[in-house]
Design a protein around this motif. Structure first.
Motif, short mmCIF file in Angstrom:
data_model
loop_
_atom_site.label_atom_id
_atom_site.label_comp_id
_atom_site.label_asym_id
_atom_site.label_seq_id
_atom_site.Cartn_x
_atom_site.Cartn_y
_atom_site.Cartn_z
N PHE A 92 0.86 -1.18 0.00
CA PHE A 92 0.00 0.00 0.00
C PHE A 92 0.89 1.23 0.00
O PHE A 92 1.84 1.31 0.76
CB PHE A 92 -0.92 0.01 1.22
CG PHE A 92 -1.91 -1.11 1.20
CD1 PHE A 92 -3.01 -1.06 0.38
CD2 PHE A 92 -1.71 -2.23 1.97
CE1 PHE A 92 -3.91 -2.10 0.34
CE2 PHE A 92 -2.60 -3.27 1.94
CZ PHE A 92 -3.71 -3.21 1.13
N SER A 93 0.57 2.18 -0.84
CA SER A 93 1.41 3.36 -0.99
C SER A 93 0.57 4.61 -0.80
O SER A 93 -0.56 4.69 -1.26
CB SER A 93 2.03 3.39 -2.38
OG SER A 93 2.74 2.22 -2.64
N GLN A 94 1.16 5.55 -0.12
CA GLN A 94 0.55 6.87 0.01
C GLN A 94 1.66 7.89 0.16
O GLN A 94 2.68 7.62 0.80
CB GLN A 94 -0.33 6.96 1.25
CG GLN A 94 -1.67 6.35 1.12
CD GLN A 94 -2.50 6.58 2.37
OE1 GLN A 94 -1.99 6.96 3.41
NE2 GLN A 94 -3.78 6.32 2.27
N CYS A 95 1.44 9.06 -0.40
CA CYS A 95 2.38 10.14 -0.14
C CYS A 95 2.09 10.67 1.26
O CYS A 95 1.04 10.41 1.84
CB CYS A 95 2.25 11.24 -1.20
SG CYS A 95 0.69 12.13 -1.16
N ALA A 96 3.02 11.41 1.81
CA ALA A 96 2.88 11.90 3.18
C ALA A 96 1.67 12.82 3.33
O ALA A 96 0.96 12.78 4.34
CB ALA A 96 4.14 12.62 3.60
N MET A 97 1.40 13.63 2.32
CA MET A 97 0.28 14.57 2.40
C MET A 97 -1.06 13.82 2.36
O MET A 97 -1.98 14.14 3.11
CB MET A 97 0.34 15.57 1.24
CG MET A 97 1.53 16.48 1.29
SD MET A 97 1.57 17.48 2.79
CE MET A 97 0.24 18.59 2.46
N CYS A 98 -1.18 12.83 1.50
CA CYS A 98 -2.43 12.05 1.44
C CYS A 98 -2.66 11.31 2.75
O CYS A 98 -3.78 11.27 3.26
CB CYS A 98 -2.36 11.04 0.30
SG CYS A 98 -2.29 11.78 -1.34
N ARG A 99 -1.60 10.74 3.29
CA ARG A 99 -1.74 9.99 4.53
C ARG A 99 -2.19 10.91 5.67
O ARG A 99 -3.10 10.58 6.43
CB ARG A 99 -0.42 9.33 4.90
CG ARG A 99 -0.50 8.51 6.17
CD ARG A 99 0.80 7.85 6.45
NE ARG A 99 1.13 7.01 5.31
CZ ARG A 99 1.54 5.77 5.39
NH1 ARG A 99 1.67 5.21 6.57
NH2 ARG A 99 1.82 5.08 4.33
N ALA A 100 -1.58 12.08 5.76
CA ALA A 100 -1.94 13.01 6.84
C ALA A 100 -3.39 13.48 6.69
O ALA A 100 -4.13 13.57 7.68
CB ALA A 100 -1.01 14.21 6.83
N ALA A 101 -3.81 13.75 5.46
CA ALA A 101 -5.17 14.23 5.25
C ALA A 101 -6.20 13.15 5.55
O ALA A 101 -7.26 13.42 6.13
CB ALA A 101 -5.34 14.72 3.81
N LEU A 102 -5.91 11.93 5.18
CA LEU A 102 -6.87 10.85 5.38
C LEU A 102 -6.90 10.34 6.82
O LEU A 102 -7.94 9.93 7.32
CB LEU A 102 -6.57 9.70 4.42
CG LEU A 102 -6.84 10.01 2.96
CD1 LEU A 102 -6.32 8.90 2.08
CD2 LEU A 102 -8.32 10.24 2.71
N GLU A 103 -5.77 10.36 7.51
CA GLU A 103 -5.73 9.88 8.88
C GLU A 103 -6.45 10.84 9.82
O GLU A 103 -6.99 10.43 10.85
CB GLU A 103 -4.30 9.67 9.34
CG GLU A 103 -3.68 8.42 8.78
CD GLU A 103 -2.24 8.23 9.22
OE1 GLU A 103 -1.69 9.14 9.88
OE2 GLU A 103 -1.68 7.17 8.91
N SER A 104 -6.47 12.10 9.47
CA SER A 104 -7.12 13.07 10.35
C SER A 104 -8.64 12.90 10.35
O SER A 104 -9.30 13.23 11.32
CB SER A 104 -6.75 14.49 9.94
OG SER A 104 -7.25 14.76 8.65
N GLU A 105 -9.20 12.37 9.25
CA GLU A 105 -10.65 12.20 9.17
C GLU A 105 -11.13 10.94 9.88
O GLU A 105 -12.24 10.91 10.38
CB GLU A 105 -11.08 12.14 7.70
CG GLU A 105 -10.88 13.45 6.97
CD GLU A 105 -11.29 13.34 5.53
OE1 GLU A 105 -12.01 12.39 5.17
OE2 GLU A 105 -10.89 14.21 4.75
#
Length: 94
Positions: free
Chosen positions: A33-46
């Motif tokens: 599973f791959s995510q850039c740091a920005m996508c991960r931060a945005a999705l984890e906060s929700e």
């Protein structure tokens, strides 16, 4: 000078090794599973798990398409390179 049978055997051996490596590579990487740091931060906060999994699947899908295209082009070039030459009878008939 190698005979035609020897050359065919060598090519088959190489192709079987490459096929094994290719299949191993595909099945080995299925659980990544791959995510850039920005996508991960945005999705984890929700905190929405379904959305996170959907983004992960989308990234993997988008990553796979270029590899499939390059493989298709490579296979086409391979087939053109190893195309059987026309027999001498067909060449003299033309």
């Amino acid at each position: 000078m190698r005979t035609k049978e020897q050359r065919t055997k060598i090519i088959e051996d190489r192709l079987s090794k490459r096929l094994f490596f290719f299949l191993f590579s595909i099945f080995y990487s299925l659980n990544t599973f791959s995510q850039c740091a920005m996508c991960r931060a945005a999705l984890e906060s929700e905190g929405n798990k379904t959305k996170v999994e959907a983004v992960n699947d989308g990234i993997v899908f988008l990553m796979a398409v270029p590899y499939i295209i390059v493989a298709a082009i490579g296979f086409t070039i391979y087939k053109m390179y190893y195309k059987k030459p026309a027999s001498k009878e067909e060449e003299t008939a033309n």
